[in-house]
Write an enzyme that holds these catalytic residues in place. Structure first.
Site, PDB file in Angstrom:
ATOM      1  N   LYS A  11      33.785 -16.762  -4.243  1.00 10.40           N
ATOM      2  CA  LYS A  11      33.500 -15.415  -4.731  1.00 10.40           C
ATOM      3  C   LYS A  11      31.985 -15.211  -4.880  1.00 10.40           C
ATOM      4  CE  LYS A  11      37.937 -14.897  -7.169  1.00 10.40           C
ATOM      5  NZ  LYS A  11      38.565 -14.742  -8.515  1.00 10.40           N
ATOM      6  N   TYR A  51      44.158  -7.896  -4.082  1.00 14.83           N
ATOM      7  CA  TYR A  51      44.493  -7.909  -5.507  1.00 14.83           C
ATOM      8  C   TYR A  51      45.494  -6.821  -5.881  1.00 14.83           C
ATOM      9  CZ  TYR A  51      40.866 -11.427  -6.216  1.00 14.83           C
ATOM     10  OH  TYR A  51      40.135 -12.587  -6.188  1.00 14.83           O
ATOM     11  N   PHE A  59      41.675  -5.205 -16.252  1.00 14.34           N
ATOM     12  CA  PHE A  59      40.529  -5.836 -15.596  1.00 14.34           C
ATOM     13  C   PHE A  59      40.420  -5.491 -14.119  1.00 14.34           C
ATOM     14  CE2 PHE A  59      44.091  -8.867 -15.411  1.00 14.34           C
ATOM     15  CZ  PHE A  59      44.108  -9.215 -14.062  1.00 14.34           C
ATOM     16  N   THR A  93      42.766 -20.518 -13.902  1.00 15.23           N
ATOM     17  CA  THR A  93      42.130 -19.216 -13.667  1.00 15.23           C
ATOM     18  C   THR A  93      40.955 -18.980 -14.618  1.00 15.23           C
ATOM     19  OG1 THR A  93      44.250 -18.322 -12.953  1.00 15.23           O
ATOM     20  CG2 THR A  93      42.561 -16.728 -13.556  1.00 15.23           C
ATOM     21  N   ARG A 104      36.484 -24.591 -10.780  1.00 11.79           N
ATOM     22  CA  ARG A 104      36.251 -23.626 -11.864  1.00 11.79           C
ATOM     23  C   ARG A 104      35.790 -24.336 -13.135  1.00 11.79           C
ATOM     24  NH1 ARG A 104      41.638 -19.996 -10.562  1.00 11.79           N
ATOM     25  NH2 ARG A 104      40.636 -18.363  -9.337  1.00 11.79           N
ATOM     26  N   ASN A 114      34.960 -16.332 -11.754  1.00 12.12           N
ATOM     27  CA  ASN A 114      35.532 -17.679 -11.769  1.00 12.12           C
ATOM     28  C   ASN A 114      35.447 -18.381 -10.415  1.00 12.12           C
ATOM     29  OD1 ASN A 114      37.474 -16.195 -10.502  1.00 12.12           O
ATOM     30  ND2 ASN A 114      39.162 -16.771 -11.857  1.00 12.12           N
ATOM     31  N   HIS A 117      38.654 -18.014  -5.062  1.00 12.01           N
ATOM     32  CA  HIS A 117      40.019 -17.509  -4.912  1.00 12.01           C
ATOM     33  C   HIS A 117      40.796 -18.459  -4.004  1.00 12.01           C
ATOM     34  CE1 HIS A 117      43.406 -14.862  -3.955  1.00 12.01           C
ATOM     35  NE2 HIS A 117      43.237 -15.253  -2.705  1.00 12.01           N
ATOM     36  N   GLU A 128      47.202 -12.876   3.185  1.00 12.43           N
ATOM     37  CA  GLU A 128      45.756 -12.799   2.926  1.00 12.43           C
ATOM     38  C   GLU A 128      44.937 -13.175   4.165  1.00 12.43           C
ATOM     39  OE1 GLU A 128      45.279 -15.148  -0.667  1.00 12.43           O
ATOM     40  OE2 GLU A 128      46.481 -13.714  -1.811  1.00 12.43           O
TER      41      GLU A 128
HETATM   42  P1  IDP Z   1      44.109 -16.697  -9.757  1.00 15.32           P
HETATM   43  O1  IDP Z   1      42.788 -16.266  -9.151  1.00 15.32           O
HETATM   44  O2  IDP Z   1      43.980 -18.030 -10.459  1.00 15.32           O
HETATM   45  O3  IDP Z   1      45.252 -16.657  -8.785  1.00 15.32           O
HETATM   46  P2  IDP Z   1      45.186 -14.265 -10.952  1.00 15.32           P
HETATM   47  O4  IDP Z   1      45.986 -14.195 -12.205  1.00 15.32           O
HETATM   48  O5  IDP Z   1      45.894 -14.017  -9.645  1.00 15.32           O
HETATM   49  O6  IDP Z   1      44.433 -15.672 -10.938  1.00 15.32           O
HETATM   50  O7  IDP Z   1      43.992 -13.222 -11.113  1.00 15.32           O
HETATM   51  C1  IDP Z   1      43.204 -12.874 -10.012  1.00 15.32           C
HETATM   52  C2  IDP Z   1      41.774 -12.790 -10.447  1.00 15.32           C
HETATM   53  O8  IDP Z   1      41.620 -11.710 -11.351  1.00 15.32           O
HETATM   54  C3  IDP Z   1      41.258 -14.003 -11.232  1.00 15.32           C
HETATM   55  O9  IDP Z   1      40.825 -15.060 -10.395  1.00 15.32           O
HETATM   56  C4  IDP Z   1      40.112 -13.401 -12.020  1.00 15.32           C
HETATM   57  O10 IDP Z   1      38.951 -13.259 -11.179  1.00 15.32           O
HETATM   58  C5  IDP Z   1      40.638 -12.009 -12.321  1.00 15.32           C
HETATM   59  N1  IDP Z   1      41.283 -11.958 -13.641  1.00 15.32           N
HETATM   60  C6  IDP Z   1      42.539 -12.327 -13.957  1.00 15.32           C
HETATM   61  N2  IDP Z   1      42.802 -12.116 -15.239  1.00 15.32           N
HETATM   62  C7  IDP Z   1      41.668 -11.589 -15.776  1.00 15.32           C
HETATM   63  C8  IDP Z   1      41.298 -11.153 -17.093  1.00 15.32           C
HETATM   64  O11 IDP Z   1      42.068 -11.203 -18.051  1.00 15.32           O
HETATM   65  N3  IDP Z   1      40.024 -10.691 -17.229  1.00 15.32           N
HETATM   66  C9  IDP Z   1      39.146 -10.616 -16.206  1.00 15.32           C
HETATM   67  N4  IDP Z   1      39.450 -11.011 -14.949  1.00 15.32           N
HETATM   68  C10 IDP Z   1      40.693 -11.495 -14.741  1.00 15.32           C
HETATM   69 MG    MG Z   2      46.273 -15.096  -7.937  1.00 18.70          MG
END
Ligand code: IDP
Ligand code: MG
Length: 134
Positions: A11, A51, A59, A93, A104, A114, A117, A128
């Site tokens: 990212k 997404y 968010f 995450t 991470r 973070n 992806h 994807e």
């Molecule tokens: P992942 O990337 O570990 O699969 P997901 O739950 O699919 O996690 O969320 C996608 C992305 O959305 C996360 O990597 C993060 O960048 C962002 N994200 C998820 N939850 C939050 C949150 O509560 N606050 C801010 N960003 C979030």
């Molecule tokens: Mg995800």
């Protein structure tokens, strides 16, 4: 397990903070193969499609503008159980919960930025890869 392909993307914060080489090194050290790799900007359409499952969450808008905030490194990575392997190397995450030694855990600080992806299933990976590599 079988040879799988997964989609993974360093990212904008990961690129900006200079972690490309280290992340690619970790994938290769883990026995994964880099099939495709490109430093590029994501389009808004690609970001929204990737997404889509998070649309409407508080968010979501911030997530889209973050992904569009600078270049990413998009990759197709393959190997035995590559989907799960990449997720394991990524860590949780929220970087605050991610174990030391994970990408991470080592390079991230906050959920909003973070570092990386990775597809969460072979089905997501196929979708994807289509979104980002056509
Ligand atoms: P992942 O990337 O570990 O699969 P997901 O739950 O699919 O996690 O969320 C996608 C992305 O959305 C996360 O990597 C993060 O960048 C962002 N994200 C998820 N939850 C939050 C949150 O509560 N606050 C801010 N960003 C979030
Ligand atoms: Mg995800």
């Amino acid at each position: 397990m079988a040879i799988e392909k997964t989609y993974t993307m360093i990212k904008p914060d990961g690129v900006r903070n200079g972690h490309i080489g280290e992340i690619v090194n970790r994938f290769e050290r883990a026995g994964l193969t880099i099939e495709r790799m490109e430093l590029t900007n994501v389009t808004e359409q690609q970001a929204r499609s990737n997404y889509a499952e998070h649309e409407g969450k508080p968010f979501y808008d911030g997530l889209i503008s973050y992904i569009l905030s600078g270049p990413v490194v998009k990759m197709v990575v393959s190997g035995e159980g590559a989907v799960k392997k990449v997720r394991t190397l990524m860590g949780a995450t929220n970087p605050a919960d991610a174990a030391p030694g994970t990408i991470r855990g080592d390079f991230g600080l906050v959920m909003d930025e973070n570092v990386i992806h990775g597809s969460d299933s072979p089905e997501s990976a196929e979708r994807e890869i289509g979104v980002f590599f056509g």
